[in-house]
Design a protein around this motif. Structure first.
Motif, short mmCIF file in Angstrom:
data_model
loop_
_atom_site.label_atom_id
_atom_site.label_comp_id
_atom_site.label_asym_id
_atom_site.label_seq_id
_atom_site.Cartn_x
_atom_site.Cartn_y
_atom_site.Cartn_z
N GLY A 172 0.81 -1.21 0.00
CA GLY A 172 0.00 0.00 0.00
C GLY A 172 0.85 1.26 0.00
O GLY A 172 0.54 2.23 -0.69
N VAL A 173 1.92 1.25 0.78
CA VAL A 173 2.82 2.41 0.83
C VAL A 173 3.51 2.61 -0.52
O VAL A 173 3.62 3.74 -1.01
CB VAL A 173 3.85 2.25 1.96
CG1 VAL A 173 4.90 3.36 1.89
CG2 VAL A 173 3.17 2.26 3.32
N LEU A 174 3.97 1.54 -1.13
CA LEU A 174 4.65 1.65 -2.43
C LEU A 174 3.72 2.21 -3.50
O LEU A 174 4.15 3.00 -4.34
CB LEU A 174 5.18 0.28 -2.86
CG LEU A 174 6.40 -0.24 -2.08
CD1 LEU A 174 6.68 -1.69 -2.46
CD2 LEU A 174 7.62 0.64 -2.34
N LEU A 175 2.44 1.84 -3.45
CA LEU A 175 1.48 2.38 -4.40
C LEU A 175 1.32 3.88 -4.20
O LEU A 175 1.31 4.65 -5.18
CB LEU A 175 0.12 1.69 -4.24
CG LEU A 175 -1.02 2.24 -5.11
CD1 LEU A 175 -0.68 2.15 -6.59
CD2 LEU A 175 -2.32 1.49 -4.81
N GLN A 176 1.22 4.32 -2.95
CA GLN A 176 1.11 5.76 -2.69
C GLN A 176 2.35 6.48 -3.17
O GLN A 176 2.27 7.58 -3.75
CB GLN A 176 0.89 6.03 -1.21
CG GLN A 176 0.96 7.53 -0.89
CD GLN A 176 0.34 7.91 0.42
OE1 GLN A 176 -0.53 7.21 0.92
NE2 GLN A 176 0.77 9.02 0.99
N GLN A 177 3.51 5.92 -2.95
CA GLN A 177 4.75 6.58 -3.35
C GLN A 177 4.90 6.64 -4.86
O GLN A 177 5.50 7.58 -5.39
CB GLN A 177 5.94 5.88 -2.70
CG GLN A 177 5.99 6.12 -1.18
CD GLN A 177 7.10 5.37 -0.49
OE1 GLN A 177 7.50 4.29 -0.92
NE2 GLN A 177 7.63 5.93 0.59
N LEU A 178 4.33 5.67 -5.57
CA LEU A 178 4.32 5.73 -7.04
C LEU A 178 3.50 6.92 -7.52
O LEU A 178 3.93 7.68 -8.40
CB LEU A 178 3.76 4.42 -7.59
CG LEU A 178 3.65 4.33 -9.12
CD1 LEU A 178 5.03 4.40 -9.76
CD2 LEU A 178 2.94 3.04 -9.53
N LEU A 179 2.32 7.10 -6.94
CA LEU A 179 1.48 8.26 -7.28
C LEU A 179 2.17 9.56 -6.90
O LEU A 179 2.14 10.55 -7.64
CB LEU A 179 0.13 8.15 -6.58
CG LEU A 179 -0.76 6.97 -6.97
CD1 LEU A 179 -1.98 6.89 -6.05
CD2 LEU A 179 -1.21 7.11 -8.42
N GLN A 180 2.80 9.55 -5.73
CA GLN A 180 3.52 10.73 -5.24
C GLN A 180 4.64 11.13 -6.20
O GLN A 180 4.82 12.31 -6.53
CB GLN A 180 4.10 10.40 -3.87
CG GLN A 180 5.03 11.41 -3.26
CD GLN A 180 5.63 10.89 -1.96
OE1 GLN A 180 4.91 10.44 -1.06
NE2 GLN A 180 6.95 10.88 -1.85
#
Length: 257
Positions: A60-68
């Motif tokens: 979940g964190v990696l997905l957010q960081q991709l969008l970021q």
């Protein structure tokens, strides 16, 4: 002059440095021994109350960081003030400090009102923000575990607004976003360690945010990641006291008027 000059651009650092810092600092906490004498929750509480596996949190964190990273890349492209040779004139250090302080207040303001609204709107809480609260007992690597929509609205867009309104350059943003990342991770670390500078200089700290993750405190202490100003102004500030548990560690208890 910065240590990465001549190796990578400020824009690349602005995109990737906060992500690297997140995993380094969060990983540091994750690799520490149990430290039962400093925990705000026992290991048994963490195992029983948290509804997610570590692997799911990491994804979940990696997905957010991709969008970021995607938003940061677009933001730097749109706001670049580099001349024909690719050089951006940097403001003086005092101006950069003022820009960072402005960014802190802007980010706090955005996140307070957006965070509070996600609690007040039953649809958004049930379908979006409740995902973050599935970590009843916070830990460092889970600091940015959110629903993708929340990650975009609360953190990524909030950061973009802080960047734009403060007028900081990509280089200044490296320091700002890395600091914000470290502060956010620390607020979720679940440990009350002696000498922690964030506990000394910020009222909005690990215990303060732990109150918000407790069921009786979910309607309080919305402020993040820096100050508690909006909570105090708008009546959502919940003070706490730290009580030593007989078996070791501390408990952050609400102190109601």
């Amino acid at each position: 002059m910065v240590f990465w000059e001549g190796y990578v651009s400020d824009e690349v650092m602005g995109i990737f440095a906060p992500i690297v810092i997140y995993w380094l600092y969060g990983g540091f906490y994750q690799l520490l021994p149990p430290l039962d004498g400093y925990r705000l929750h026992t290991r048994k509480e963490e195992e029983e109350k948290n509804l997610l596996s570590l692997s799911k949190v990491v994804k979940g964190v990696l997905l957010q960081q991709l969008l970021q990273a995607a938003v940061a890349h677009a933001l730097f492209l749109l706001t670049s003030t580099a001349d024909e040779s690719g050089i951006t004139i940097q403001p003086s250090i005092p101006i950069q400090i003022v820009q960072i302080i402005i960014g802190m207040f802007v980010m706090d303001t955005w996140q307070y009102f957006m965070h509070r609204y996600m609690h007040q709107n039953k649809f958004l809480y049930r379908h979006v923000h409740s995902q973050h609260h599935r970590l009843v007992v916070p830990y460092a690597i889970g600091a940015l575990y959110n629903h993708p929509l929340e990650g975009l609205l609360l953190d990524t867009i909030g950061g973009a607004i802080a960047f734009l309104t403060s007028g900081m350059t990509a280089r200044t943003s490296v320091f700002f976003f890395c600091f914000a990342t470290v502060k956010t991770v620390d607020d979720h670390c679940g440990l009350w360690l002696p000498g922690n500078i964030f506990h000394i200089f910020f009222q909005n700290n690990t215990a303060y945010h732990d109150i918000h993750h407790q069921l009786p405190g979910t309607k309080y202490n919305y402020s993040q990641p820096f100050f508690s100003i909006w909570d105090k102004i708008l009546g959502t500030h919940m003070p706490y006291t730290l009580v030593k548990r007989p078996e070791g560690g501390f408990e952050a208890r609400l102190v109601k008027d």
